[in-house]
Design an enzyme around this catalytic site. Structure first.
Site, PDB file in Angstrom:
ATOM      1  CG  MET A  77       7.048 -12.712   8.221  1.00 46.76           C
ATOM      2  SD  MET A  77       7.885 -12.450   6.635  1.00 46.76           S
ATOM      3  CE  MET A  77       9.533 -12.030   7.206  1.00 46.76           C
ATOM      4  CD  GLN A 109       6.452 -16.652   7.609  1.00 41.19           C
ATOM      5  OE1 GLN A 109       5.277 -16.578   7.896  1.00 41.19           O
ATOM      6  NE2 GLN A 109       7.379 -16.000   8.289  1.00 41.19           N
ATOM      7  CG  ASP A 150      -0.414   0.009   2.519  1.00 46.50           C
ATOM      8  OD1 ASP A 150       0.756  -0.381   2.642  1.00 46.50           O
ATOM      9  OD2 ASP A 150      -1.098   0.414   3.462  1.00 46.50           O
ATOM     10  CG  ASP A 203       2.354  -8.724   4.908  1.00 47.24           C
ATOM     11  OD1 ASP A 203       2.988  -9.767   5.111  1.00 47.24           O
ATOM     12  OD2 ASP A 203       2.857  -7.596   5.022  1.00 47.24           O
ATOM     13  NE  ARG A 225       4.671  -4.382   6.573  1.00 47.53           N
ATOM     14  CZ  ARG A 225       5.948  -3.993   6.480  1.00 47.53           C
ATOM     15  NH1 ARG A 225       6.435  -3.169   7.366  1.00 47.53           N
ATOM     16  NH2 ARG A 225       6.715  -4.424   5.509  1.00 47.53           N
TER      17      ARG A 225
HETATM   18  O1  F6P Z   1       5.303  -7.073   4.037  1.00 47.75           O
HETATM   19  C1  F6P Z   1       5.965  -8.291   3.915  1.00 47.75           C
HETATM   20  C2  F6P Z   1       6.773  -8.608   5.144  1.00 47.75           C
HETATM   21  O2  F6P Z   1       7.403  -9.859   4.954  1.00 47.75           O
HETATM   22  C3  F6P Z   1       5.972  -8.593   6.442  1.00 47.75           C
HETATM   23  O3  F6P Z   1       5.244  -9.774   6.637  1.00 47.75           O
HETATM   24  C4  F6P Z   1       7.072  -8.364   7.462  1.00 47.75           C
HETATM   25  O4  F6P Z   1       6.564  -7.691   8.591  1.00 47.75           O
HETATM   26  C5  F6P Z   1       8.058  -7.486   6.721  1.00 47.75           C
HETATM   27  O5  F6P Z   1       7.782  -7.647   5.337  1.00 47.75           O
HETATM   28  C6  F6P Z   1       9.492  -7.803   6.988  1.00 47.75           C
HETATM   29  O6  F6P Z   1      10.267  -6.815   6.399  1.00 47.75           O
HETATM   30  P1  F6P Z   1      11.819  -6.981   6.100  1.00 47.75           P
HETATM   31  O7  F6P Z   1      11.942  -7.876   4.900  1.00 47.75           O
HETATM   32  O8  F6P Z   1      12.269  -5.593   5.797  1.00 47.75           O
HETATM   33  O9  F6P Z   1      12.453  -7.597   7.284  1.00 47.75           O
END
Ligand code: F6P
Length: 366
Positions: A194, A286, A105, A152, A196
């Protein structure tokens, strides 16, 4: 000819390559000049080699691969107007006025802002002698389409985001694997999933994997949840269940908004049940690896539709998100999709699985 560019932004997701391929090949088929922007919006800001013409064969052999072959980035520069000025100049230099972005988003709202600012950015570039009046006149508007790429499944306006299905497959496989070792030792496992701020992956994988308990941000448990959870696990053991698995969303919280972590849950189980308990944080596995069949065909279809959308758009077409609803591909106003995602209270009552499944995707109506 019409100049089109495609980029991927934010966290990568399985199926992004299929979407890129779908956009590129459809646009070529429709006679457009197609470019890939490498490293997300940062590639637009930096220009140079990061914006490349693509041909049919350049997207061969990527359909089945995870990640995104054109790279992704969380660009700070593009959030500044100065960065977007550079980005506009690099697009105009190459005759590009149509842009498809595959991202979450944040990436999509940035895209719409860019579209709204376009005329102003070009006027400023003319003033600075960076581009000519003729160049500005030849690119009166930026036409855009957004595809939602994120494991997500957290955007209103599409039933499934690109990558969510593959991530679910990966998570359920991991839960199955944990169940066999848990059963052997009669152990409890706490699995962190995961997502978020969204509990979709946790809830769906908990149901698909037969977990005993799930903690998700949309359903912060009422006081005393620790005792209720342990009573549940105890009941399972008494009924002869050899494995106990609790799924915890990374965004899980209590009613006061305090985070509930996997390690807190482990400590509670150990203390109340005196059971050997292990935590498994699934992490980025994941998000990686091969996309599922669904993420390949759905993303191909979405890419095809996005290319049609931007190539048939005119100067006053409003920015769209191309998503899936039921068995249809739909185009919904981008601004509204992002706004609704932020506005809709994401709360469900305990046991309301239908509500949970409608958390994001299903709740969009024009
Ligand atoms: O938005 C995808 C995601 O994998 C979320 O599930 C998680 O909170 C975040 O990205 C992790 O971010 P990064 O890859 O920056 O650690």
């Amino acid at each position: 000819g019409k100049g089109l560019a495609v980029l991927t932004s934010g966290g990568d997701a399985q199926g992004m390559n299929a979407a890129v391929r779908g956009v590129v090949r459809t646009a070529l088929h429709l006679g457009a000049e197609v470019h890939a922007v490498y490293e997300g919006y940062q590639g637009l800001v930096d220009g140079g080699d990061l914006i490349k013409r693509l041909d049919w064969d350049d997207v061969a052999r990527i359909l089945h691969r995870g990640g995104t072959m054109i790279g992704t980035f969380r660009s700070k520069d593009f959030r500044e107007r100065e960065g977007r000025l550079k980005a506009a100049a690099h697009l105009v230099d190459r005759g590009i006025d149509r842009l498809v972005v595959i991202g979450g988003d944040g990436s999509l709202s940035g895209l719409d802002l860019f579209r709204q600012e376009w005329a102003g950015l070009l006027a400023e570039l003319v003033e600075r002698d960076r581009i000519t009046v003729e160049q500005a006149d030849a690119h009166p508007a930026l036409m855009i389409a957004g595809l939602v790429g994120s494991i997500d499944n957290d955007l209103v306006g599409t039933d499934m985001t690109i990558g969510a299905d593959s991530a679910l497959h990966r998570i359920v496989e991991a839960i199955d694997a944990l169940a066999s070792t848990a059963a052997s030792h009669q152990r409890s496992f706490v699995v962190e999933v995961m997502g978020r701020h969204c509990g979709y992956l946790t809830l769906m994988s908990a149901i698909a994997g037969g977990c005993d308990y799930a903690l998700i941000p949309e359903n912060p448990p009422a006081d005393g949840w620790q005792d209720r959870m342990c009573a549940e696990l105890r009941r399972g053991r008494a009924a002869g269940r050899r494995d106990s698995i609790v799924a915890v969303a990374e965004g899980a919280q209590d009613r006061e908004g305090r985070p509930i972590t996997a390690d807190m849950v482990r400590a509670i189980i150990e203390e109340q049940l005196h059971e050997d308990t292990r935590v498994t944080i699934l992490g980025h596995v994941q998000r990686g690896g091969r996309p599922s069949a669904y993420d390949r065909w759905a993303s191909t279809w979405l890419g095809y539709a996005a290319a049609h959308e931007v190539l048939s758009a005119t100067a006053d077409t409003e920015g769209k998100v191309i998503g899936l609803r039921g068995d249809r591909v739909v185009a919904v106003p981008l601004v509204q999709a992002v706004e609704r995602t932020r506005e809709v209270p994401q709360r469900i009552e305990e046991g309301d699985y239908a509500g949970a499944m409608a958390l994001r995707g299903g709740s969009f109506t024009e």
